[in-house]
Design a protein around this motif. Structure first.
Motif, PDB file in Angstrom:
ATOM      1  N   MET A   1      45.979  37.239  33.229  1.00 37.48           N
ATOM      2  CA  MET A   1      44.663  37.711  33.623  1.00 37.48           C
ATOM      3  C   MET A   1      43.640  36.609  33.391  1.00 37.48           C
ATOM      4  SD  MET A   1      42.442  40.959  32.198  1.00 37.48           S
ATOM      5  CE  MET A   1      42.341  40.252  30.567  1.00 37.48           C
ATOM      6  N   VAL A   2      42.874  36.256  34.425  1.00 34.02           N
ATOM      7  CA  VAL A   2      41.861  35.216  34.333  1.00 34.02           C
ATOM      8  C   VAL A   2      40.565  35.822  33.792  1.00 34.02           C
ATOM      9  CG1 VAL A   2      40.508  33.515  35.593  1.00 34.02           C
ATOM     10  CG2 VAL A   2      42.890  33.915  36.222  1.00 34.02           C
ATOM     11  N   ILE A   3      40.019  35.177  32.778  1.00 36.01           N
ATOM     12  CA  ILE A   3      38.780  35.634  32.161  1.00 36.01           C
ATOM     13  C   ILE A   3      37.729  34.553  32.333  1.00 36.01           C
ATOM     14  CG2 ILE A   3      37.677  36.365  30.003  1.00 36.01           C
ATOM     15  CD1 ILE A   3      40.424  37.236  29.007  1.00 36.01           C
ATOM     16  N   GLU A   4      36.522  34.945  32.717  1.00 39.87           N
ATOM     17  CA  GLU A   4      35.422  33.992  32.844  1.00 39.87           C
ATOM     18  C   GLU A   4      34.800  33.737  31.473  1.00 39.87           C
ATOM     19  OE1 GLU A   4      32.770  35.776  35.634  1.00 39.87           O
ATOM     20  OE2 GLU A   4      33.748  34.845  37.374  1.00 39.87           O
ATOM     21  N   ILE A   5      34.712  32.474  31.116  1.00 35.80           N
ATOM     22  CA  ILE A   5      34.017  32.091  29.891  1.00 35.80           C
ATOM     23  C   ILE A   5      32.565  31.800  30.252  1.00 35.80           C
ATOM     24  CG2 ILE A   5      33.909  30.459  27.973  1.00 35.80           C
ATOM     25  CD1 ILE A   5      36.367  32.229  27.940  1.00 35.80           C
ATOM     26  N   LYS A   6      31.643  32.544  29.638  1.00 36.76           N
ATOM     27  CA  LYS A   6      30.231  32.422  29.979  1.00 36.76           C
ATOM     28  C   LYS A   6      29.424  31.880  28.802  1.00 36.76           C
ATOM     29  CE  LYS A   6      30.298  36.316  33.239  1.00 36.76           C
ATOM     30  NZ  LYS A   6      29.663  37.608  33.603  1.00 36.76           N
ATOM     31  N   ALA A   7      28.284  31.287  29.127  1.00 35.19           N
ATOM     32  CA  ALA A   7      27.333  30.875  28.090  1.00 35.19           C
ATOM     33  C   ALA A   7      26.757  32.129  27.434  1.00 35.19           C
ATOM     34  CB  ALA A   7      26.216  30.036  28.703  1.00 35.19           C
ATOM     35  N   PRO A   8      26.338  32.033  26.181  1.00 33.62           N
ATOM     36  CA  PRO A   8      25.776  33.206  25.510  1.00 33.62           C
ATOM     37  C   PRO A   8      24.464  33.650  26.152  1.00 33.62           C
ATOM     38  CG  PRO A   8      26.339  31.467  23.941  1.00 33.62           C
ATOM     39  CD  PRO A   8      26.407  30.869  25.299  1.00 33.62           C
ATOM     40  N   GLU A  47      27.946  28.635  19.365  1.00 32.67           N
ATOM     41  CA  GLU A  47      29.385  28.450  19.515  1.00 32.67           C
ATOM     42  C   GLU A  47      29.956  29.534  20.427  1.00 32.67           C
ATOM     43  OE1 GLU A  47      30.691  28.679  15.497  1.00 32.67           O
ATOM     44  OE2 GLU A  47      30.222  26.582  15.036  1.00 32.67           O
ATOM     45  N   VAL A  48      30.817  29.123  21.338  1.00 38.83           N
ATOM     46  CA  VAL A  48      31.517  30.055  22.223  1.00 38.83           C
ATOM     47  C   VAL A  48      32.984  30.074  21.801  1.00 38.83           C
ATOM     48  CG1 VAL A  48      32.154  30.600  24.596  1.00 38.83           C
ATOM     49  CG2 VAL A  48      29.916  29.585  24.111  1.00 38.83           C
ATOM     50  N   VAL A  49      33.512  31.257  21.534  1.00 38.46           N
ATOM     51  CA  VAL A  49      34.877  31.376  21.026  1.00 38.46           C
ATOM     52  C   VAL A  49      35.780  32.011  22.069  1.00 38.46           C
ATOM     53  CG1 VAL A  49      34.044  31.541  18.657  1.00 38.46           C
ATOM     54  CG2 VAL A  49      34.422  33.636  19.973  1.00 38.46           C
ATOM     55  N   ALA A  50      37.077  31.857  21.863  1.00 38.09           N
ATOM     56  CA  ALA A  50      38.065  32.414  22.789  1.00 38.09           C
ATOM     57  C   ALA A  50      38.130  33.933  22.643  1.00 38.09           C
ATOM     58  CB  ALA A  50      39.429  31.800  22.517  1.00 38.09           C
ATOM     59  N   GLU A  52      40.610  35.890  23.658  1.00 41.38           N
ATOM     60  CA  GLU A  52      41.998  36.283  23.387  1.00 41.38           C
ATOM     61  C   GLU A  52      42.814  35.014  23.119  1.00 41.38           C
ATOM     62  OE1 GLU A  52      42.992  39.351  23.250  1.00 41.38           O
ATOM     63  OE2 GLU A  52      41.314  40.429  24.166  1.00 41.38           O
ATOM     64  N   ASP A  53      44.070  35.215  22.725  1.00 42.17           N
ATOM     65  CA  ASP A  53      44.997  34.087  22.697  1.00 42.17           C
ATOM     66  C   ASP A  53      45.286  33.686  24.132  1.00 42.17           C
ATOM     67  OD1 ASP A  53      45.080  34.293  19.990  1.00 42.17           O
ATOM     68  OD2 ASP A  53      47.038  35.268  19.884  1.00 42.17           O
ATOM     69  N   GLY A  54      45.250  32.395  24.422  1.00 36.60           N
ATOM     70  CA  GLY A  54      45.518  31.977  25.789  1.00 36.60           C
ATOM     71  C   GLY A  54      45.227  30.512  25.997  1.00 36.60           C
ATOM     72  N   ASN A  55      44.867  30.166  27.243  1.00 36.59           N
ATOM     73  CA  ASN A  55      44.657  28.772  27.612  1.00 36.59           C
ATOM     74  C   ASN A  55      43.468  28.647  28.536  1.00 36.59           C
ATOM     75  OD1 ASN A  55      47.815  29.349  27.575  1.00 36.59           O
ATOM     76  ND2 ASN A  55      47.459  27.298  26.757  1.00 36.59           N
ATOM     77  N   LEU A  56      42.739  27.527  28.394  1.00 40.57           N
ATOM     78  CA  LEU A  56      41.735  27.166  29.381  1.00 40.57           C
ATOM     79  C   LEU A  56      42.444  26.647  30.623  1.00 40.57           C
ATOM     80  CD1 LEU A  56      38.932  25.248  27.423  1.00 40.57           C
ATOM     81  CD2 LEU A  56      38.732  27.452  28.550  1.00 40.57           C
ATOM     82  N   THR A  57      42.018  27.080  31.785  1.00 40.44           N
ATOM     83  CA  THR A  57      42.622  26.594  33.023  1.00 40.44           C
ATOM     84  C   THR A  57      41.711  25.648  33.788  1.00 40.44           C
ATOM     85  OG1 THR A  57      41.817  28.544  34.216  1.00 40.44           O
ATOM     86  CG2 THR A  57      44.042  28.664  33.281  1.00 40.44           C
ATOM     87  N   GLU A  58      40.387  25.835  33.620  1.00 37.72           N
ATOM     88  CA  GLU A  58      39.458  24.974  34.358  1.00 37.72           C
ATOM     89  C   GLU A  58      38.109  24.977  33.648  1.00 37.72           C
ATOM     90  OE1 GLU A  58      37.839  24.269  38.946  1.00 37.72           O
ATOM     91  OE2 GLU A  58      39.047  26.036  38.430  1.00 37.72           O
ATOM     92  N   GLU A  71      25.771  31.967  32.238  1.00 43.13           N
ATOM     93  CA  GLU A  71      26.387  31.236  33.348  1.00 43.13           C
ATOM     94  C   GLU A  71      27.861  30.977  33.039  1.00 43.13           C
ATOM     95  OE1 GLU A  71      25.722  27.126  35.972  1.00 43.13           O
ATOM     96  OE2 GLU A  71      24.454  27.580  34.229  1.00 43.13           O
ATOM     97  N   VAL A  72      28.708  31.077  34.062  1.00 44.84           N
ATOM     98  CA  VAL A  72      30.141  30.837  33.897  1.00 44.84           C
ATOM     99  C   VAL A  72      30.367  29.338  33.695  1.00 44.84           C
ATOM    100  CG1 VAL A  72      32.413  31.031  34.941  1.00 44.84           C
ATOM    101  CG2 VAL A  72      30.726  32.829  35.310  1.00 44.84           C
ATOM    102  N   ILE A  73      31.063  28.990  32.612  1.00 42.31           N
ATOM    103  CA  ILE A  73      31.271  27.578  32.301  1.00 42.31           C
ATOM    104  C   ILE A  73      32.739  27.170  32.320  1.00 42.31           C
ATOM    105  CG2 ILE A  73      29.153  27.397  30.948  1.00 42.31           C
ATOM    106  CD1 ILE A  73      30.793  27.750  28.415  1.00 42.31           C
ATOM    107  N   ALA A  74      33.660  28.155  32.303  1.00 45.00           N
ATOM    108  CA  ALA A  74      35.082  27.817  32.300  1.00 45.00           C
ATOM    109  C   ALA A  74      35.895  29.036  32.690  1.00 45.00           C
ATOM    110  CB  ALA A  74      35.522  27.305  30.922  1.00 45.00           C
ATOM    111  N   ALA A  75      37.162  28.784  33.033  1.00 48.40           N
ATOM    112  CA  ALA A  75      38.108  29.861  33.326  1.00 48.40           C
ATOM    113  C   ALA A  75      39.173  29.869  32.242  1.00 48.40           C
ATOM    114  CB  ALA A  75      38.738  29.661  34.701  1.00 48.40           C
ATOM    115  N   PHE A  76      39.612  31.065  31.891  1.00 48.86           N
ATOM    116  CA  PHE A  76      40.520  31.240  30.765  1.00 48.86           C
ATOM    117  C   PHE A  76      41.604  32.232  31.153  1.00 48.86           C
ATOM    118  CE2 PHE A  76      41.786  33.449  26.879  1.00 48.86           C
ATOM    119  CZ  PHE A  76      41.982  32.418  25.976  1.00 48.86           C
TER     120      PHE A  76
END
Length: 415
Positions: A1-8, A47-50, A52-58, A71-76
């Protein structure tokens, strides 16, 4: 499952932020609640934390890029799917796309890659010292410095190759000034916090009628009182040590009560008189000067003040101060004496109209009752906005602090 990592979600007083440091790169495993990235604002580092357990993809926003709230800053990708090695129908192991991309080249942070390109360096020229051989920005700087320090090969003609009529200079002849050794330079962008500090200091100089008055205080009474009670104080208050700052804050609070215009602020054409005493204490951190606020100091004990200051100092060094810790404040105290400053002119912290500067305690010969006595003295400075505070009030305010410090029996110890 892809999760969007966003700025706080930034507070209303913060318009945007910038990516300070990516602690993880695409393809790296990240544990739940592990820090992925630091986002620096004008006031604090978030600080932005993960999730779930997983990996950054982009990564969509690189170091130095400006980001907006949420704002979306990475995909997880949750789980370990991003780095698993899968098998084809023929049984040959094939790595996943994330693992394949990671294996194509030595891992390098975006800022390091940009700096290497500017310095005309390849990955073969750089030795990575980061985790798993990752090339960091510091590695690129070192490689650039090493490259610059290497002597350039200069053609030297022998005597037999000299042109007719030309006299070859001797080795000792001072033909030209030769610089030996590395002469490296390091250019780094100014942090948002440092830029904001610069803006506020410049604003204070340009938009206030700042003036400073000085006095000096005999620290011997407080030093004797502290030496007498420090062990009992620490034992009574669960390990909290009795320092000098709590005396200054309690003295300043009482002086503010007597001189309300020093505890006021200017808002346009209005003067705002504060009926409370929130005193900021300037703290030096790795990222710059920050001013956490002690709330309602008139209701705080000496032990409470000392404990709060120690906690603020520890959190400042760890970069854990929040915006709520630094918002507001009606007066500020800055202690340059801890760095050895004998005298200075502190700059106002707008919209406050006054700031107290403490300095180094130094023994000096003083005239006491017609005799020369060596006493531990400290210069005090109060900078104030002359638009609101007249010289008379500023001097009386500073004298009130001096009188209370030289007669600390009037400050309740609460033992």
């Amino acid at each position: 499952m892809v999760i969007e990592i966003k700025a706080p979600q930034f507070p209303e007083s913060v318009a945007d932020g910038s990516i300070a440091t990516w602690h993880k790169q695409p393809g790296e495993f990240v544990a739940r609640d592990e820090i992925i990235v630091d986002i620096e604002t004008d006031k604090v580092v978030l600080e932005v934390v993960a999730p779930e357990d997983g990996n950054l993809t982009e990564i969509f926003k690189h170091e130095g890029d400006t980001v907006l709230s949420l704002e979306v800053i990475a995909a997880f990708v949750a789980g370990s799917a991003a780095v698993e090695v899968v098998s084809t129908s023929s049984g040959a192991p094939v790595s996943s796309p994330a693992a394949a991309n990671a294996a194509e080249a030595t891992p390098m942070s975006p800022s390091a890659r940009k700096l290497a390109s500017q310095s005309a360096l390849t990955q073969d020229d750089i030795v990575g010292t980061g985790k798993g051989g990752r090339i960091t920005k510091e590695d690129v700087v070192k490689a650039t410095s090493d490259k610059a320090s290497q002597p350039a090969a200069a053609p030297v003609a022998s005597a037999s190759q000299s042109m007719p009529g030309m006299i070859a200079p001797s080795a000792a002849s001072p033909v030209a000034s030769v610089v030996t050794g590395p002469r490296s330079e390091k250019r780094v962008p100014m942090t948002r916090l440092r830029k904001r500090i610069a803006e506020r200091l410049l604003d204070a100089k340009n938009n206030t009628a700042m003036l400073t008055t000085f006095n000096e205080v005999n620290m011997k009474p407080i030093m004797e009182l502290r030496a007498k009670y420090k062990d009992k104080f620490e034992k009574t208050h669960n390990g909290t040590r009795l320092g000098f700052m709590s005396f200054f804050i309690k003295a300043a609070t009482e002086a503010l009560r007597r001189h309300p215009e020093v505890n006021a602020s200017i808002d346009g054409d209005d003067v705002v008189y504060h009926g409370y005493y929130d005193i900021g204490v300037a703290v030096s951190s790795k990222r710059g000067l920050v001013v956490p606020i002690l709330r309602d100091t008139d209701q705080m004990s000496l032990a409470g003040i000392e404990s709060s200051i120690r906690t603020f100092g520890e959190r400042a060094q760890a970069g854990q101060l929040g915006l709520e810790d630094m918002q507001g404040g009606t007066f500020t105290i800055s202690n340059g004496g801890v760095f050895g400053s004998l005298m200075s002119t502190p700059i106002l912290n707008p919209p406050q109209t006054a700031i107290l500067g403490m300095h180094k305690i130094q023994e000096r010969p003083m005239a006491v009752n017609g005799e020369v006595v060596i006493l531990p003295m400290m210069y005090l400075a109060v900078s104030y906005d002359h638009r609101l505070i007249d010289g008379k009030e500023a001097v009386q305010f500073l004298v009130a602090i001096k009188d209370m410090l030289e007669d600390p029996a009037r400050i309740l110890l609460e033992l």
